[in-house]
Enzyme design. Structure first.
Site, PDB file in Angstrom:
ATOM      1  N   ARG A  22     -12.338   6.457  -1.876  1.00 48.25           N
ATOM      2  CA  ARG A  22     -11.454   5.555  -1.155  1.00 48.25           C
ATOM      3  C   ARG A  22     -11.822   4.116  -1.501  1.00 48.25           C
ATOM      4  O   ARG A  22     -13.007   3.784  -1.560  1.00 48.25           O
ATOM      5  CB  ARG A  22     -11.661   5.803   0.344  1.00 48.25           C
TER       6      ARG A  22
ATOM      7  N   CYS B   5       0.819  -1.224   0.000  1.00 49.12           N
ATOM      8  CA  CYS B   5       0.000   0.000   0.000  1.00 49.12           C
ATOM      9  C   CYS B   5       0.856   1.279   0.000  1.00 49.12           C
ATOM     10  O   CYS B   5       1.452   1.586  -1.016  1.00 49.12           O
ATOM     11  CB  CYS B   5      -1.002  -0.059   1.148  1.00 49.12           C
TER      12      CYS B   5
ATOM     13  N   HIS C  17      -3.501  -5.697   2.305  1.00 46.34           N
ATOM     14  CA  HIS C  17      -3.162  -5.871   3.721  1.00 46.34           C
ATOM     15  C   HIS C  17      -3.779  -7.189   4.158  1.00 46.34           C
ATOM     16  O   HIS C  17      -4.340  -7.918   3.362  1.00 46.34           O
ATOM     17  CB  HIS C  17      -3.786  -4.759   4.564  1.00 46.34           C
TER      18      HIS C  17
HETATM   19  N1  GLN Z   1      -1.933   6.880   2.078  1.00 45.14           N
HETATM   20  C1  GLN Z   1      -2.083   5.951   0.968  1.00 45.14           C
HETATM   21  C2  GLN Z   1      -3.461   6.033   0.313  1.00 45.14           C
HETATM   22  O1  GLN Z   1      -4.451   6.352   0.950  1.00 45.14           O
HETATM   23  C3  GLN Z   1      -1.789   4.534   1.430  1.00 45.14           C
HETATM   24  C4  GLN Z   1      -2.813   3.988   2.411  1.00 45.14           C
HETATM   25  C5  GLN Z   1      -2.407   2.699   3.070  1.00 45.14           C
HETATM   26  O2  GLN Z   1      -1.233   2.340   3.142  1.00 45.14           O
HETATM   27  N2  GLN Z   1      -3.372   1.980   3.602  1.00 45.14           N
HETATM   28  O3  GLN Z   1      -3.564   5.773  -0.866  1.00 45.14           O
END
Ligand code: GLN
Length: 239
Positions: free
Chosen positions: A127, A94, A191
């Site tokens: 998101r 990520c 994850h």
């Molecule tokens: N900050 C990054 C995004 O929102 C990665 C998020 C994360 O590692 N969960 O894309």
């Protein structure tokens, strides 16, 4: 086997370590030791120098602020780029995945990445949160993959990388592909932690680090990972 002790570095636990990503270190150590391979796990905080001579480097996910700080410190340190050039095995999740690319977007602006993977990440319209499944790259032989994603970024792959998977459910890079790999470097939005849910990917990383083919690794008891996978795939199946 060319390696007597496998040195695995978990990078920047103080900045990047969401959703149990450190589990990737535990899974690799377990799968190596179950085959009689000694493991030396190392956790390197962002105020420490990254050891150059390790076999596997792992980096996790995080929020925008820590991600930007981590990118700056990794660029200053320089060892991860050298490790990639030397063909060491690297897996990034990520935020860690995005910062291995040429650039990424965080805190409302674009940051330079490490340029280890030929990709760029921008902000998406929404998101991407939830369970993810995909069909792993046939070249890698990792089968179906499963994970949990939570990111705003969307990632465009360049010509020098290949997708880790085709998206089944979820978003990944852009709704079509997920993650990227080139040489012995893998990045993913998964994850969960990713290697607990994808033991074939874990074994591929071990095999790369040891300079052997994954088929030569002795089988180990995968009852629990297989149960976890079945449960996660079933959670996405239509009622
Ligand atoms: N900050 C990054 C995004 O929102 C990665 C998020 C994360 O590692 N969960 O894309």
């Amino acid at each position: 086997m060319s390696i007597s002790t496998l040195r695995i570095v978990w990078l920047y636990p103080d900045l990047l370590s969401t959703y149990g990503d450190r589990g990737n270190l535990l899974v690799l150590a377990h799968r190596a030791r179950a085959r009689g391979i000694e493991v030396e796990p190392m956790q390197i905080r962002s105020d420490q120098h990254i050891p150059y001579g390790a076999d596997i480097y792992l980096i996790g996910g995080g929020e925008d602020g820590p991600q930007a700080v981590a990118a700056e410190r990794l660029l200053d340190d320089g060892a991860l780029g050298k490790a990639a050039e030397a063909g060491k095995t690297i897996m990034a999740v990520c935020a860690g995945y995005q910062l291995l690319g040429e650039s990424f977007y965080a805190n409302g602006r674009c940051y330079a990445g490490l340029g280890i993977l030929d990709l760029r990440s921008d902000r998406g319209e929404n998101r991407a949160v939830g369970e993810f499944t995909g069909e792993g790259s046939p070249v890698l032989g990792i089968g179906q993959i499963t994970g949990f994603e939570n990111h705003s970024g969307r990632t465009r792959l360049g010509e020098a990388v290949q997708p880790l998977a085709r998206v089944g459910a979820g978003v990944g890079n852009d709704g079509a592909t997920e993650g990227a790999w080139a040489g012995h470097v893998v990045g993913t939005y998964m994850h969960g932690p990713a290697l607990a849910r994808n033991p074939r990917l874990a074994d591929l990383l071990l095999a790369w680090a040891m300079g052997v083919s994954p088929d030569t690794l002795a089988p180990i008891d995968d009852t629990w990972p297989e149960r976890l996978r079945a449960e996660r795939f079933a959670a996405l199946a239509p009622e």
